[in-house]
Design a protein around this motif. Structure first.
Motif, short mmCIF file in Angstrom:
data_model
loop_
_atom_site.label_atom_id
_atom_site.label_comp_id
_atom_site.label_asym_id
_atom_site.label_seq_id
_atom_site.Cartn_x
_atom_site.Cartn_y
_atom_site.Cartn_z
N MET A 1 0.85 -1.15 0.05
CA MET A 1 0.11 0.03 0.08
C MET A 1 0.83 1.21 -0.20
O MET A 1 0.48 2.17 -0.76
CB MET A 1 -1.13 -0.04 1.27
N ASN A 2 1.81 1.13 0.84
CA ASN A 2 2.68 2.31 0.74
C ASN A 2 3.48 2.70 -0.66
O ASN A 2 3.60 3.97 -0.88
CB ASN A 2 4.02 2.31 1.87
N THR A 3 3.87 1.80 -1.33
CA THR A 3 4.56 1.66 -2.62
C THR A 3 3.41 2.46 -3.57
O THR A 3 3.82 3.43 -4.22
CB THR A 3 4.97 0.49 -3.05
N THR A 4 2.17 2.04 -3.59
CA THR A 4 1.14 2.52 -4.48
C THR A 4 0.88 3.88 -4.07
O THR A 4 0.88 4.68 -4.86
CB THR A 4 0.09 1.82 -4.15
N LEU A 5 0.87 4.41 -2.81
CA LEU A 5 0.53 5.57 -2.37
C LEU A 5 1.83 6.36 -3.11
O LEU A 5 1.51 7.45 -3.52
CB LEU A 5 0.36 5.79 -0.93
N TRP A 6 2.92 6.04 -2.62
CA TRP A 6 4.15 6.94 -3.41
C TRP A 6 4.03 6.95 -4.39
O TRP A 6 4.46 8.33 -5.09
CB TRP A 6 5.32 6.22 -2.76
N ILE A 7 3.90 5.87 -5.60
CA ILE A 7 3.89 6.23 -6.81
C ILE A 7 2.82 7.12 -7.16
O ILE A 7 2.94 7.87 -8.05
CB ILE A 7 3.44 4.93 -7.51
N ILE A 8 1.43 7.14 -6.80
CA ILE A 8 0.48 8.23 -6.99
C ILE A 8 1.00 9.53 -6.81
O ILE A 8 0.65 10.49 -7.46
CB ILE A 8 -0.92 7.57 -6.14
N LEU A 9 1.46 9.61 -5.41
CA LEU A 9 1.93 11.14 -4.95
C LEU A 9 3.08 11.63 -6.08
O LEU A 9 3.02 12.83 -6.50
CB LEU A 9 2.54 11.12 -3.68
N VAL A 10 3.85 10.87 -6.53
CA VAL A 10 4.96 11.14 -7.41
C VAL A 10 4.30 11.67 -8.87
O VAL A 10 4.71 12.74 -9.23
CB VAL A 10 5.79 10.17 -7.77
N ILE A 11 3.36 10.79 -9.13
CA ILE A 11 2.59 11.08 -10.56
C ILE A 11 1.81 12.35 -10.49
O ILE A 11 1.99 13.33 -11.22
CB ILE A 11 1.71 9.98 -10.97
N VAL A 12 1.14 12.33 -9.12
CA VAL A 12 0.35 13.99 -9.12
C VAL A 12 1.28 15.01 -9.02
O VAL A 12 0.94 16.08 -9.36
CB VAL A 12 -0.63 13.67 -7.80
N ALA A 13 2.60 15.04 -8.44
CA ALA A 13 3.25 16.18 -8.26
C ALA A 13 4.01 16.29 -9.42
O ALA A 13 4.26 17.48 -9.87
CB ALA A 13 4.46 15.50 -7.07
N LEU A 14 4.19 15.41 -10.27
CA LEU A 14 4.77 15.66 -11.63
C LEU A 14 3.68 16.58 -12.55
O LEU A 14 4.17 17.44 -13.25
CB LEU A 14 5.07 14.33 -12.43
N ILE A 15 2.28 16.00 -12.54
CA ILE A 15 1.58 16.73 -13.19
C ILE A 15 1.16 18.09 -12.68
O ILE A 15 1.09 18.87 -13.57
CB ILE A 15 -0.06 15.75 -13.22
N ALA A 16 1.20 18.24 -11.35
CA ALA A 16 1.13 19.47 -10.80
C ALA A 16 2.23 20.44 -11.36
O ALA A 16 2.10 21.57 -11.70
CB ALA A 16 0.87 19.50 -9.49
N GLY A 17 3.47 20.01 -11.28
CA GLY A 17 4.65 20.72 -11.67
C GLY A 17 4.81 21.02 -13.08
O GLY A 17 5.04 22.15 -13.46
N VAL A 18 4.28 20.20 -14.07
CA VAL A 18 4.03 20.64 -15.33
C VAL A 18 2.96 21.68 -15.58
O VAL A 18 3.23 22.72 -16.40
CB VAL A 18 3.72 19.24 -16.16
N ALA A 19 2.08 21.34 -14.96
CA ALA A 19 1.01 22.57 -15.00
C ALA A 19 1.35 24.04 -14.59
O ALA A 19 1.39 24.76 -15.04
CB ALA A 19 -0.45 22.11 -14.18
N ILE A 20 2.00 23.94 -13.28
CA ILE A 20 2.43 25.25 -12.85
C ILE A 20 3.44 25.77 -13.81
O ILE A 20 3.69 26.98 -14.00
CB ILE A 20 2.77 24.96 -11.24
#
Length: 73
Positions: A1-20
């Motif tokens: 579960m921790n690994t899945t959560l970590w991967i989702i957070l990395v993807i969300v942070a990447l998308i937010a970084g690109v948008a910003i």
């Protein structure tokens, strides 16, 4: 579960970084073009007169067309 959560957070942070980054770059370019407008016909006339030439209207139109073709590529 921790690994899945970590991967989702990395993807969300990447998308937010690109948008910003996109919006910051867009604002920067809009400010830059406002402060430094692209060359226009009057600027061409001044540059050519500084070089010692008296440009005709046809020459000005040709140069503007060639610059517009280069900038649209």
């Amino acid at each position: 579960m921790n690994t899945t959560l970590w991967i989702i957070l990395v993807i969300v942070a990447l998308i937010a970084g690109v948008a910003i980054g996109f919006f910051v770059a867009r604002q920067y370019m809009m400010k830059y073009l406002k402060d430094n407008p692209p060359i226009n016909e009057q600027m061409l006339r001044v540059m050519m007169s500084q070089m010692g030439r008296k440009p005709s209207e046809k020459q000005i139109k040709q140069m503007m067309n060639s610059m517009n073709k280069l900038s649209s590529k």
